[in-house]
Design a protein around this motif. Structure first.
Motif, mmCIF file in Angstrom:
data_model
loop_
_atom_site.group_PDB
_atom_site.id
_atom_site.type_symbol
_atom_site.label_atom_id
_atom_site.label_comp_id
_atom_site.label_asym_id
_atom_site.label_seq_id
_atom_site.Cartn_x
_atom_site.Cartn_y
_atom_site.Cartn_z
ATOM 1 N N SER A 1 53.757 55.012 32.713
ATOM 2 C CA SER A 1 53.996 55.431 33.813
ATOM 3 C C SER A 1 55.262 54.748 34.536
ATOM 4 O O SER A 1 55.460 53.626 34.362
ATOM 5 C CB SER A 1 52.786 55.263 34.708
ATOM 6 N N LEU A 2 56.010 55.644 35.069
ATOM 7 C CA LEU A 2 57.403 55.092 35.649
ATOM 8 C C LEU A 2 57.289 54.855 37.195
ATOM 9 O O LEU A 2 58.305 54.886 37.803
ATOM 10 C CB LEU A 2 58.795 55.998 35.251
ATOM 11 N N GLU A 3 56.218 55.230 37.769
ATOM 12 C CA GLU A 3 55.930 55.243 39.208
ATOM 13 C C GLU A 3 56.413 54.061 39.657
ATOM 14 O O GLU A 3 56.931 54.084 40.734
ATOM 15 C CB GLU A 3 54.543 55.713 39.729
ATOM 16 N N VAL A 4 56.016 52.870 39.393
ATOM 17 C CA VAL A 4 56.292 51.652 40.027
ATOM 18 C C VAL A 4 57.896 51.509 39.873
ATOM 19 O O VAL A 4 58.543 51.008 40.864
ATOM 20 C CB VAL A 4 55.636 50.458 39.329
ATOM 21 N N LEU A 5 58.513 51.460 38.805
ATOM 22 C CA LEU A 5 59.745 51.308 38.697
ATOM 23 C C LEU A 5 60.534 52.446 39.488
ATOM 24 O O LEU A 5 61.673 51.979 40.050
ATOM 25 C CB LEU A 5 60.311 51.702 37.138
ATOM 26 N N ALA A 6 60.128 53.748 39.722
ATOM 27 C CA ALA A 6 60.845 54.860 40.755
ATOM 28 C C ALA A 6 60.717 54.267 42.011
ATOM 29 O O ALA A 6 61.571 54.390 42.741
ATOM 30 C CB ALA A 6 60.056 55.991 40.329
ATOM 31 N N ASP A 7 59.487 53.635 42.363
ATOM 32 C CA ASP A 7 59.399 53.251 43.842
ATOM 33 C C ASP A 7 60.388 51.908 44.108
ATOM 34 O O ASP A 7 61.027 52.003 45.001
ATOM 35 C CB ASP A 7 58.125 52.798 44.032
ATOM 36 N N TRP A 8 60.651 51.047 42.851
ATOM 37 C CA TRP A 8 61.561 50.145 43.287
ATOM 38 C C TRP A 8 62.841 50.567 43.135
ATOM 39 O O TRP A 8 63.781 50.144 43.726
ATOM 40 C CB TRP A 8 61.508 48.962 42.026
ATOM 41 N N LEU A 9 63.072 51.531 42.603
ATOM 42 C CA LEU A 9 64.670 52.126 42.307
ATOM 43 C C LEU A 9 64.950 52.706 43.868
ATOM 44 O O LEU A 9 66.016 52.594 44.140
ATOM 45 C CB LEU A 9 64.631 53.220 41.240
ATOM 46 N N ALA A 10 63.944 53.562 44.381
ATOM 47 C CA ALA A 10 64.139 53.821 45.724
ATOM 48 C C ALA A 10 64.492 52.783 46.602
ATOM 49 O O ALA A 10 65.412 53.171 47.421
ATOM 50 C CB ALA A 10 62.990 54.659 46.235
ATOM 51 N N ASP A 11 63.804 51.799 46.603
ATOM 52 C CA ASP A 11 64.131 50.634 47.314
ATOM 53 C C ASP A 11 65.532 50.053 47.246
ATOM 54 O O ASP A 11 66.147 49.636 47.989
ATOM 55 C CB ASP A 11 62.972 49.674 47.145
ATOM 56 N N MET A 12 65.770 49.909 45.837
ATOM 57 C CA MET A 12 67.004 49.251 45.574
ATOM 58 C C MET A 12 68.133 50.153 46.174
ATOM 59 O O MET A 12 69.114 49.773 46.453
ATOM 60 C CB MET A 12 67.051 49.160 43.935
ATOM 61 N N LYS A 13 68.120 51.631 46.161
ATOM 62 C CA LYS A 13 69.058 52.517 46.580
ATOM 63 C C LYS A 13 69.174 52.391 47.911
ATOM 64 O O LYS A 13 70.242 52.637 48.569
ATOM 65 C CB LYS A 13 68.671 53.809 46.000
ATOM 66 N N ALA A 14 67.980 51.960 48.534
ATOM 67 C CA ALA A 14 68.208 51.889 49.989
ATOM 68 C C ALA A 14 68.800 50.560 50.468
ATOM 69 O O ALA A 14 68.832 50.271 51.677
ATOM 70 C CB ALA A 14 66.674 52.020 50.714
ATOM 71 N N ASP A 15 68.811 49.844 49.587
ATOM 72 C CA ASP A 15 69.288 48.242 49.932
ATOM 73 C C ASP A 15 70.883 48.316 49.855
ATOM 74 O O ASP A 15 71.467 48.403 48.917
ATOM 75 C CB ASP A 15 68.526 47.350 48.796
ATOM 76 N N ASP A 16 71.266 47.824 50.993
ATOM 77 C CA ASP A 16 72.589 47.825 51.095
ATOM 78 C C ASP A 16 73.337 46.334 51.078
ATOM 79 O O ASP A 16 74.555 46.257 51.311
ATOM 80 C CB ASP A 16 73.265 48.315 52.431
ATOM 81 N N SER A 17 72.465 45.424 50.325
ATOM 82 C CA SER A 17 73.124 44.052 50.204
ATOM 83 C C SER A 17 73.805 44.112 48.738
ATOM 84 O O SER A 17 73.554 45.074 48.092
ATOM 85 C CB SER A 17 71.741 43.072 50.010
ATOM 86 N N PRO A 18 74.342 43.041 48.442
ATOM 87 C CA PRO A 18 74.803 42.868 47.135
ATOM 88 C C PRO A 18 73.925 43.355 45.896
ATOM 89 O O PRO A 18 74.431 43.316 44.920
ATOM 90 C CB PRO A 18 75.453 41.457 47.064
#
Length: 394
Positions: free
Chosen positions: A196-213
């Motif tokens: 299941s990639l659901e957890v990684l997909a959620d983290w990826l969404a968070d990472m894409k919304a993260d404008d930090s380095p």
């Protein structure tokens, strides 16, 4: 002073109820309160308040473990207590985690401090350990009351109200539903029944919304730049021939600076002692044309086997620098990320002694499958995600 342990004949619940028998005042702070303890504690608490005991209680809401049902019961008791009971709820982003039961009695004070929450487990079923202190002069009780008051003043505790409990109950319902679903899926993943990639997909969404380095956009830029430089430096090292240790070390440091595995610089001095092996390994690697992951891994491994501190992370970072669509970086971060998705056949600490060419070939197939399903451009982006998940959960 007495050590309290839950056992067959007695437990924390018995001792806490015993405190209420002659108590004039109760100070209670717990991280969690659950309805599983209601039959044990609520009636003795009602009786103590009815005969005149005053009380101040604080219940933590961290991690959504406290049952709303128990909060409603305690709030109802407060409303019927004729101002003898004050109920507070934690109101802080930090985890509220104390377990304190303290009473003032006609002959002194008694305090229980330890690990037991206001739950059936805390009262009897769990392995818990606390200390019961006979606080005759009241110094400990005074410290507890001062601390309780300080938490109220700084806003870490807020008076319980029906709107606050209702709002918590809504959040609790959502978290509980997701927790149960996640538990069922985690069991299937741990048994190897599903990926299941659901957890990684959620983290990826968070990472894409993260404008930090650390965010996705920034990492795309950094890693694309670093990989181009790393490829050039691999070729430069491969062409060094016979050089001094200092010359090699300078070139090798430049290469490590382009990699994203942690701790590689700590072994650079040791690796430089076998610089001839590294140089010949990279030179032979560049001669391979369209090698499979297993073939490329085997070539580097045969040279690196006797080089201390040139481990699987260094080896696979080099391969990844040359082709980030076929060769994945294999380190603890990546293995942990795959485990989250149900790919659990890899050692948590990849070493030259436990990773074979065949295992690395399978690893590359798995990370490419995950990359494709997450719609990432290359394995550099997936490695950035693995690092993001690993370090934010560490």
């Amino acid at each position: 002073m007495k050590l309290l342990l839950n056992g067959y004949d007695s437990g924390h619940g018995d001792e806490i109820i015993g405190l209420l028998a002659n108590a004039e005042h109760l100070e209670c702070m717990v991280a969690f309160a659950k309805s599983s303890a209601s039959e044990t504690i609520l009636e003795p608490l009602k009786q103590a308040i009815a005969r005149g005991m005053t009380a101040r209680m604080a219940v933590g809401l961290s991690l959504f473990v406290t049952d709303p049902a128990m909060l409603y019961e305690l709030f109802k008791l407060e409303k019927n207590s004729q101002n003898k009971l004050e109920l507070y709820m934690s109101s802080t982003e930090e985890t509220f985690h104390p377990k304190v039961y303290a009473v003032r009695e006609p002959g002194g004070h008694r305090v229980i401090v330890g690990s037991a929450n206001m739950t059936a487990g805390g009262f009897s079923n769990n392995y818990e350990a606390s200390v019961l202190v006979n606080d005759r002069d009241g110094a400990l009780m005074a410290s507890i009351q001062e601390h309780f008051g300080g938490l109220i003043e700084e806003g870490a505790l807020a008076r319980a109200t029906m709107p606050r409990i209702n709002e918590y109950a809504k959040l609790y319902a959502v978290h509980e539903a997701w927790r149960k679903m996640a538990s069922r899926r985690a069991e299937k993943i741990c048994r190897g029944d599903m990926h299941s990639l659901e957890v990684l997909a959620d983290w990826l969404a968070d990472m894409k919304a993260d404008d930090s380095p650390c965010g996705f956009t920034a990492q795309q830029t950094y890693r694309a730049r670093d990989r181009l430089i790393a490829r050039r430096r691999v070729k430069e090292i491969a062409g060094l021939g016979k050089v001094t240790r200092d010359t090699f070390l300078e070139a090798y440091e430049g290469l490590l600076g382009c990699f994203h595995s942690g701790g590689l610089h700590r072994g650079k001095g040791i690796v430089s002692q076998k610089s001839n092996l590294v140089i010949s390994a990279l030179a032979e690697l560049l001669e391979l044309k369209r090698a499979t992951p297993a073939e490329a891994f085997e070539l580097l491994h045969s040279h690196f086997e006797d080089i201390e501190r040139a481990g699987i992370n260094v080896l696979t970072e080099i391969l990844h620098a040359l082709d980030n669509k076929r060769f994945g970086v294999m380190n603890r971060n990546a293995v942990s990320g795959l485990i989250v998705a149900g790919y659990d056949q890899y050692p948590l600490r990849p070493l030259k002694t436990n990773v074979t060419p065949e295992l690395y070939e399978q690893f590359c197939r798995d990370v490419r499958e995950v990359q494709t399903q997450l719609e990432l451009e290359n394995l550099s982006e997936l490695d950035a995600l693995f690092n993001y998940v690993y370090w934010l959960n560490d």
